[in-house]
Design an enzyme around this catalytic site. Structure first.
Site, short mmCIF file in Angstrom:
data_model
loop_
_atom_site.label_atom_id
_atom_site.label_comp_id
_atom_site.label_asym_id
_atom_site.label_seq_id
_atom_site.Cartn_x
_atom_site.Cartn_y
_atom_site.Cartn_z
CB SER A 117 -54.50 6.40 -28.46
OG SER A 117 -55.73 6.75 -26.94
CG HIS A 171 -50.92 4.60 -26.27
ND1 HIS A 171 -49.92 4.61 -26.00
CD2 HIS A 171 -51.38 4.67 -25.92
CE1 HIS A 171 -49.74 5.49 -25.55
NE2 HIS A 171 -51.33 5.88 -24.55
CG ASP A 221 -54.43 7.52 -23.78
OD1 ASP A 221 -53.03 6.98 -23.33
OD2 ASP A 221 -54.77 7.33 -25.09
CG MET A 239 -57.47 9.15 -18.70
SD MET A 239 -58.00 10.28 -19.61
CE MET A 239 -56.88 10.03 -21.16
CG HIS A 269 -49.92 6.61 -21.53
ND1 HIS A 269 -49.94 7.62 -21.93
CD2 HIS A 269 -49.16 7.91 -19.98
CE1 HIS A 269 -49.95 8.74 -21.59
NE2 HIS A 269 -49.32 8.65 -19.80
CG MET A 314 -51.77 8.88 -17.95
SD MET A 314 -53.36 10.37 -19.82
CE MET A 314 -53.53 8.65 -20.42
CG MET A 345 -47.29 12.75 -21.41
SD MET A 345 -48.50 12.10 -22.33
CE MET A 345 -50.34 12.82 -22.89
N GLY A 361 -55.45 13.62 -20.10
CA GLY A 361 -56.73 13.94 -19.67
C GLY A 361 -57.24 13.84 -20.81
CG ASP A 377 -50.10 10.45 -25.60
OD1 ASP A 377 -50.59 10.33 -26.54
OD2 ASP A 377 -50.47 9.04 -24.57
CB SER A 390 -59.11 12.42 -33.15
OG SER A 390 -57.56 13.08 -32.87
#
Length: 232
Positions: free
Chosen positions: A14, A39, A41, A43, A72, A74, A143, A148, A179, A202
């Site tokens: 990610s 990936h 993310d 948001m 993805h 969100m 998830m 978030g 994820d 991470s």
């Protein structure tokens, strides 16, 4: 790019955990070090309590990604933005079951835009209704943290959900993506339960940089080896 289906373990770092000032170089580095997918993310500060990036960022990094760009969303609402993310080069667009009242329509729109359709399920969302969507999805994302933020701890109650989802899917060509909180310690749990796409932020990027990407490769190999070992 080609998107041939198989159930081999795939590692999807990610870029939420990457160096935001060097996204292009980070994407190239993780692929060179063994990442299968990239990936992204997205948001919106509304559906989840964080704001990241949008279609323009996806379009900017697309030329730096040789493999699958896994986007993805969100965000809520989802439907007005599907075309933009598809045009930005997303190979997979995943929307949340919780993000709107007409998820079947959303999945239709993703496929009509030319992308593979993903369905994401938050930790508090069960599998009720998923069976009615199996002919509409190419991927289901479970998830294993509340969406978030990166760096959260893995929610172990989701392993049984993964196992039940795998049984529900049967022989259908549908990826199960995980994820949240994926590490060499948790990867075997989800792989043994039936997952084949492991998103890690991470756990992949720790210890490395675009100037020294070797730790990325070591981290990716450690997660993959731990997951594959659980499969016998």
């Amino acid at each position: 790019m080609s998107f041939a289906f198989d159930r081999r373990i795939k590692i999807a770092p990610s870029i939420l955990s990457a160096d935001f000032a060097n996204f292009g170089a980070e994407c190239r580095a993780i692929e060179a070090e063994g990442a299968d997918w990239v990936h992204v993310d997205v948001m919106d500060g509304h559906f989840v309590p964080n704001i990241t990036f949008g279609p323009a960022t996806c379009a900017a990094i697309r030329p730096h990604i040789k493999g699958v760009m896994d986007v993805h969303l969100m965000i809520a609402p989802v439907d007005p933005y599907i075309e933009a993310f598809a045009a930005a080069g997303a190979d997979v667009i995943t929307a949340h079951a919780e993000a709107g009242p007409h998820v079947h329509r959303t999945l239709q729109a993703i496929r009509n835009a030319g992308a593979k359709a993903g369905l994401a399920l938050n930790p508090g969302t069960g599998l009720d209704g998923v069976e009615n969507l199996l002919d509409m999805v190419d991927l289901i994302c479970v998830m294993t943290v509340n969406p978030g933020f990166g760096g959260q701890k893995f929610i172990h109650s989701q392993v049984d959900k993964i196992r039940r989802l795998r049984a529900l899917i049967g022989e259908r060509p549908i990826h199960i993506e995980i994820d949240g909180g994926v590490t060499p310690e948790t990867a075997p749990l989800v792989a043994a339960a039936g997952a084949d796409v492991l998103v890690a932020g991470s756990a992949v990027f720790k210890g490395g940089s675009v100037g020294d990407p070797a730790p990325y490769g070591a981290n990716i190999r450690a997660i993959r080896a731990a997951a594959e070992a659980s499969l016998g």
